[in-house]
Motif scaffolding. Structure first.
Motif, PDB file in Angstrom:
ATOM      1  N   CYS A  66       1.275  26.983  21.692  1.00  0.00           N
ATOM      2  CA  CYS A  66       2.135  27.537  20.656  1.00  0.00           C
ATOM      3  C   CYS A  66       1.834  26.804  19.358  1.00  0.00           C
ATOM      4  N   VAL A  67       2.204  27.387  18.240  1.00  0.00           N
ATOM      5  CA  VAL A  67       1.907  26.808  16.933  1.00  0.00           C
ATOM      6  C   VAL A  67       2.503  25.417  16.793  1.00  0.00           C
ATOM      7  N   GLU A  68       3.687  25.216  17.363  1.00  0.00           N
ATOM      8  CA  GLU A  68       4.383  23.941  17.214  1.00  0.00           C
ATOM      9  C   GLU A  68       3.620  22.772  17.837  1.00  0.00           C
ATOM     10  N   GLU A  69       2.632  23.050  18.683  1.00  0.00           N
ATOM     11  CA  GLU A  69       1.840  21.984  19.312  1.00  0.00           C
ATOM     12  C   GLU A  69       0.662  21.545  18.450  1.00  0.00           C
ATOM     13  N   LEU A  70       0.341  22.292  17.399  1.00  0.00           N
ATOM     14  CA  LEU A  70      -0.780  21.926  16.547  1.00  0.00           C
ATOM     15  C   LEU A  70      -0.457  20.647  15.768  1.00  0.00           C
ATOM     16  N   PRO A  71      -1.415  19.720  15.637  1.00  0.00           N
ATOM     17  CA  PRO A  71      -1.144  18.436  14.979  1.00  0.00           C
ATOM     18  C   PRO A  71      -0.567  18.572  13.581  1.00  0.00           C
ATOM     19  N   TYR A  72      -1.103  19.481  12.782  1.00  0.00           N
ATOM     20  CA  TYR A  72      -0.611  19.631  11.414  1.00  0.00           C
ATOM     21  C   TYR A  72       0.845  20.080  11.413  1.00  0.00           C
ATOM     22  N   VAL A  73       1.166  21.042  12.269  1.00  0.00           N
ATOM     23  CA  VAL A  73       2.539  21.553  12.323  1.00  0.00           C
ATOM     24  C   VAL A  73       3.476  20.481  12.876  1.00  0.00           C
ATOM     25  N   LYS A  74       3.007  19.717  13.860  1.00  0.00           N
ATOM     26  CA  LYS A  74       3.817  18.601  14.366  1.00  0.00           C
ATOM     27  C   LYS A  74       4.185  17.659  13.231  1.00  0.00           C
ATOM     28  N   GLY A  75       3.206  17.369  12.373  1.00  0.00           N
ATOM     29  CA  GLY A  75       3.465  16.484  11.245  1.00  0.00           C
ATOM     30  C   GLY A  75       4.490  17.063  10.292  1.00  0.00           C
ATOM     31  N   MET A  76       4.382  18.360  10.009  1.00  0.00           N
ATOM     32  CA  MET A  76       5.357  19.028   9.145  1.00  0.00           C
ATOM     33  C   MET A  76       6.769  18.913   9.717  1.00  0.00           C
ATOM     34  N   LEU A  77       6.874  19.175  11.012  1.00  0.00           N
ATOM     35  CA  LEU A  77       8.187  19.167  11.650  1.00  0.00           C
ATOM     36  C   LEU A  77       8.777  17.761  11.685  1.00  0.00           C
ATOM     37  N   GLU A  78       7.922  16.768  11.947  1.00  0.00           N
ATOM     38  CA  GLU A  78       8.415  15.389  11.978  1.00  0.00           C
ATOM     39  C   GLU A  78       8.928  14.956  10.616  1.00  0.00           C
ATOM     40  N   ARG A  79       8.320  15.466   9.530  1.00  0.00           N
ATOM     41  CA  ARG A  79       8.754  15.089   8.189  1.00  0.00           C
ATOM     42  C   ARG A  79      10.179  15.557   7.893  1.00  0.00           C
ATOM     43  N   VAL A  80      10.644  16.592   8.610  1.00  0.00           N
ATOM     44  CA  VAL A  80      12.015  17.077   8.412  1.00  0.00           C
ATOM     45  C   VAL A  80      12.859  16.828   9.667  1.00  0.00           C
ATOM     46  N   ASN A  81      12.445  15.810  10.429  1.00  0.00           N
ATOM     47  CA  ASN A  81      13.238  15.325  11.565  1.00  0.00           C
ATOM     48  C   ASN A  81      13.426  16.356  12.674  1.00  0.00           C
ATOM     49  N   LEU A  82      12.431  17.234  12.842  1.00  0.00           N
ATOM     50  CA  LEU A  82      12.472  18.211  13.935  1.00  0.00           C
ATOM     51  C   LEU A  82      11.395  17.845  14.948  1.00  0.00           C
ATOM     52  N   ASN A  83      11.646  16.813  15.728  1.00  0.00           N
ATOM     53  CA  ASN A  83      10.657  16.340  16.694  1.00  0.00           C
ATOM     54  C   ASN A  83      10.569  17.235  17.921  1.00  0.00           C
ATOM     55  N   THR A  84      11.622  17.971  18.213  1.00  0.00           N
ATOM     56  CA  THR A  84      11.612  18.944  19.313  1.00  0.00           C
ATOM     57  C   THR A  84      12.083  20.272  18.735  1.00  0.00           C
ATOM     58  N   PHE A  85      11.112  21.110  18.375  1.00  0.00           N
ATOM     59  CA  PHE A  85      11.436  22.371  17.704  1.00  0.00           C
ATOM     60  C   PHE A  85      10.604  23.487  18.295  1.00  0.00           C
ATOM     61  N   SER A  86      11.238  24.626  18.510  1.00  0.00           N
ATOM     62  CA  SER A  86      10.550  25.831  18.958  1.00  0.00           C
ATOM     63  C   SER A  86      11.067  26.991  18.123  1.00  0.00           C
ATOM     64  N   TYR A  87      10.143  27.677  17.473  1.00  0.00           N
ATOM     65  CA  TYR A  87      10.545  28.759  16.581  1.00  0.00           C
ATOM     66  C   TYR A  87      11.178  29.903  17.373  1.00  0.00           C
ATOM     67  N   GLU A  88      12.351  30.342  16.927  1.00  0.00           N
ATOM     68  CA  GLU A  88      13.032  31.495  17.513  1.00  0.00           C
ATOM     69  C   GLU A  88      13.232  32.600  16.474  1.00  0.00           C
ATOM     70  N   SER A  89      13.671  32.227  15.287  1.00  0.00           N
ATOM     71  CA  SER A  89      13.891  33.179  14.212  1.00  0.00           C
ATOM     72  C   SER A  89      13.938  32.430  12.898  1.00  0.00           C
ATOM     73  N   ASP A  90      13.835  33.142  11.803  1.00  0.00           N
ATOM     74  CA  ASP A  90      13.911  32.513  10.485  1.00  0.00           C
ATOM     75  C   ASP A  90      15.261  31.839  10.281  1.00  0.00           C
ATOM     76  N   ASP A  91      16.333  32.545  10.638  1.00  0.00           N
ATOM     77  CA  ASP A  91      17.678  31.994  10.439  1.00  0.00           C
ATOM     78  C   ASP A  91      17.881  30.727  11.270  1.00  0.00           C
ATOM     79  N   ASN A  92      17.390  30.752  12.505  1.00  0.00           N
ATOM     80  CA  ASN A  92      17.535  29.578  13.366  1.00  0.00           C
ATOM     81  C   ASN A  92      16.780  28.383  12.788  1.00  0.00           C
ATOM     82  N   THR A  93      15.587  28.638  12.221  1.00  0.00           N
ATOM     83  CA  THR A  93      14.795  27.566  11.608  1.00  0.00           C
ATOM     84  C   THR A  93      15.550  26.943  10.441  1.00  0.00           C
ATOM     85  N   ILE A  94      16.112  27.767   9.574  1.00  0.00           N
ATOM     86  CA  ILE A  94      16.869  27.263   8.428  1.00  0.00           C
ATOM     87  C   ILE A  94      18.052  26.424   8.897  1.00  0.00           C
ATOM     88  N   ASN A  95      18.745  26.905   9.918  1.00  0.00           N
ATOM     89  CA  ASN A  95      19.905  26.175  10.434  1.00  0.00           C
ATOM     90  C   ASN A  95      19.509  24.821  11.013  1.00  0.00           C
TER      91      ASN A  95
END
Length: 344
Positions: free
Chosen positions: A82-111
């Protein structure tokens, strides 16, 4: 006949090579070399399905040196499920404190971004960060699970000894749009994000506010505080130390930027590498350059001659740590001749 073949250049590979060097032997040796190079270099991130190598031409000179041009095609598929496993995306997510994140919807991501950062980001920053994450995930989804061909053009040089390629002299370069560069520089060289706090902590660990003179009496240096895993340079260790700190923050080394290289120890070369070659650094200023950033000092001629690591900026007090002279958490003020850089 041998002399004629040796003297010619740009010989088609199918014509044979001369000087006792067998075409089939060359093909096998270099094919295996290229295959191993690509599999080893890419297998951390890809499942390699196939590598095909075609030899285009060979040049032979009178000193028994040969130069090959080879075209390679690698068929591979990302290991990430999944996209969330890619190193670059992992880095993006870690920068906003989302170390365990799985995309479900735009609204869920914002929340989720909002919940993880409500104390340190404004509503506008949360909105921007969420959009960047959503756009990146949607853009990269197309590559997950899809096998694809990647093409390479290699130039290989070597010497011939007793009718065989002398492997110890073999060098390989890869075409990089309009130039050939060392082949290892074409390999994936990823980092999941620069940890500026780790870089800051390193810069504060291996230095001091010493009054000891270096062996030449030209700078204040206490090498007993230095990291023994690295060489040091008498009264000229500033870029070497900043490079160590940047590496501690997660920047990957390569054949150009590594311990002891010009790009590692020279202020001008370090800046050119970080700004132009890799685009890791971007310009900042006195007010905004934060811990983990870098200051480059320039003289009246515009020559960069000294560099230090920024280790504090609370908007009231600013500190640096560095070598030559050795300094630890030392205050600094604004200077119009300095350049301030932060990591992209």
């Amino acid at each position: 006949m041998i002399f004629t073949l040796i003297s010619c250049t740009n010989i088609s590979f199918s014509q044979g090579i001369g000087n006792g060097l067998e075409k089939s032997n060359c093909e096998e040796i270099l094919k295996n070399y290229i295959e191993d190079f690509l599999v080893e270099g890419y297998s951390e991130y890809y499942d390699i399905n196939d590598v095909k190598v075609i030899f285009d031409e060979v040049d032979v000179d009178e000193s028994s040196n040969v130069e090959f041009i080879a075209k390679a095609t690698m068929n591979s598929v990302l290991k990430a499920k999944c996209v969330e496993e890619l190193p670059y995306v992992k880095g993006m997510l870690e920068r906003v404190n989302l170390n365990t994140f799985s995309y479900e919807s735009d609204d869920n991501t914002i929340n989720m971004v909002s919940a993880a950062n409500k104390s340190n980001l404004s509503d506008r920053q949360i909105e921007v960060a969420s959009k960047i994450i959503i756009d990146k995930i949607k853009d990269l989804e197309q590559y997950i699970g899809q096998a694809d061909d990647t093409n390479f053009i290699f130039k290989i040089t070597a010497s011939v000894k007793d009718g065989e390629i002398d492997i110890s002299t073999l060098k390989m370069f890869a075409e990089n749009i309009d130039e050939f560069i060392p082949a290892e520089e074409i390999l994936p060289n990823l980092y999941s994000g620069y940890d500026r706090i780790a870089a800051r902590d390193y810069a504060n660990k291996y230095t001091s506010n010493t009054t000891k003179q270096c062996p030449h009496g030209k700078a204040l240096m206490d090498t007993s505080k230095y990291n023994s895993n690295y060489n040091w340079y008498c009264h000229n260790d500033c870029a070497n130390y900043v490079s160590q700190s940047l590496k501690a923050g997660g920047l990957p080394t390569d054949s150009t930027w590594k311990a002891g290289s010009t790009a590692w120890v020279n202020c001008e070369s370090l800046t050119n590498y970080m700004v132009s070659t890799k685009k890791y650094w971007k310009k900042s200023d006195y007010e905004n350059a934060n811990a983990g950033g870098v200051i480059m000092m320039k003289n009246s001629d515009g020559h960069r001659y000294h560099t230090v690591m920024i280790v504090k900026n609370d908007t009231v007090t600013r500190q640096f740590s560095g070598h030559t002279n050795d300094r630890l958490k030392t205050a600094y003020s604004k200077n119009s001749n300095w350049e301030y850089y932060v990591l992209q």
